[in-house]
Design a protein around this motif. Structure first.
Motif, PDB file in Angstrom:
ATOM      1  N   GLU A  91      15.534 -62.567 -14.114  1.00  0.00           N
ATOM      2  CA  GLU A  91      14.904 -63.633 -14.904  1.00  0.00           C
ATOM      3  C   GLU A  91      15.291 -65.014 -14.389  1.00  0.00           C
ATOM      4  O   GLU A  91      14.446 -65.907 -14.295  1.00  0.00           O
ATOM      5  N   ARG A  95      12.818 -68.215 -12.112  1.00  0.00           N
ATOM      6  CA  ARG A  95      12.560 -69.555 -12.643  1.00  0.00           C
ATOM      7  C   ARG A  95      12.098 -70.507 -11.542  1.00  0.00           C
ATOM      8  O   ARG A  95      12.254 -70.237 -10.359  1.00  0.00           O
ATOM      9  N   ASP A  97      13.292 -73.512 -11.054  1.00  0.00           N
ATOM     10  CA  ASP A  97      14.350 -74.455 -10.706  1.00  0.00           C
ATOM     11  C   ASP A  97      14.704 -74.365  -9.221  1.00  0.00           C
ATOM     12  O   ASP A  97      14.290 -73.441  -8.519  1.00  0.00           O
ATOM     13  N   ARG A 102      19.553 -72.221  -9.767  1.00  0.00           N
ATOM     14  CA  ARG A 102      19.425 -70.807 -10.117  1.00  0.00           C
ATOM     15  C   ARG A 102      20.672 -70.016  -9.742  1.00  0.00           C
ATOM     16  O   ARG A 102      21.150 -69.179 -10.519  1.00  0.00           O
TER      17      ARG A 102
END
Length: 212
Positions: A91, A95, A97, A102
């Motif tokens: 997950e 993302r 980011d 991350r």
């Protein structure tokens, strides 16, 4: 070919097979739930298959229809526990980011999971330590899955020019080695027991600088 139930509802052979599979999964889940409950209460070494069977109101022979031994149950439990950690990794990796953010968030999440979930309950910690000391495949599988996720994030960081050009697979191995103090249950336990100047964030930033 069709089978007819006592309610006179016709179902296909595939439906029946699916039903058998569902019943098997339900039984496995019940056994694992009971084993986890007993392991957490009494400890892994003090719980045997007969105890699990007694808790479920069934015979040990019935347990052995699904698991070959207590160690087999333990491995399945570890795999289920570690799956939650792997899901967090997936997950976070998905993302939008930056790669740095991350990777930092992932290691901090692993540290939190290890400290709160495994170390807060000594019985759970015992289960993981036994699995690691006996070199069970489930641990190696977990490490490899996490390495693949980290490698992908690093590769994306290289493509985005956040990190210097390098071998992403080797970088993932090195990054994991550099941050193992925050992810390994036994090392986290030692880390929490000592007074250290550096914080987890400091170690992660140090490892991230090695990628740039």
């Amino acid at each position: 070919m069709k089978f007819v139930t006592r309610h006179s509802k016709a179902v296909t052979a595939m439906d029946t097979t699916t039903s058998f599979d569902e019943v098997r999964r339900e039984n496995i889940t019940r056994i694992l739930d009971a084993a986890e409950r007993l392991f957490k209460h009494y400890g892994y070494t003090k719980t045997n298959v007969a105890d699990i069977a007694r808790d479920l109101g069934m015979s040990p022979a019935n347990i052995y229809r699904f698991f070959s031994s207590k160690a087999d149950i333990h491995q399945a439990l570890c795999r289920r526990m570690l799956a939650a950690s792997q899901q967090v990794a997936v997950e976070i990796a998905a993302r939008k980011d930056s790669a740095c953010v991350r990777l930092r968030d992932f290691i901090l999440a692993q540290f939190k999971i290890t400290a709160e979930t495994m170390l807060a309950d000594k019985k759970v910690h015992e289960m993981v330590v036994v699995a690691m000391e006996e070199n069970w495949p489930v641990i190696e599988e977990h490490i490899e899955r996490i390495r693949i996720v980290i490698e992908r994030v690093i590769a994306e960081g290289i493509a985005a020019e956040e990190f210097r050009e390098q071998n992403a697979a080797l970088a993932a191995e090195n990054f994991m080695s550099a941050t193992i103090l925050l992810c390994h249950p036994q090392l986290v336990a030692k880390c929490l027991a000592e007074t250290r100047i550096g914080k987890p964030e400091d170690l992660i930033d140090f490892a991230l600088r090695g990628l740039k």
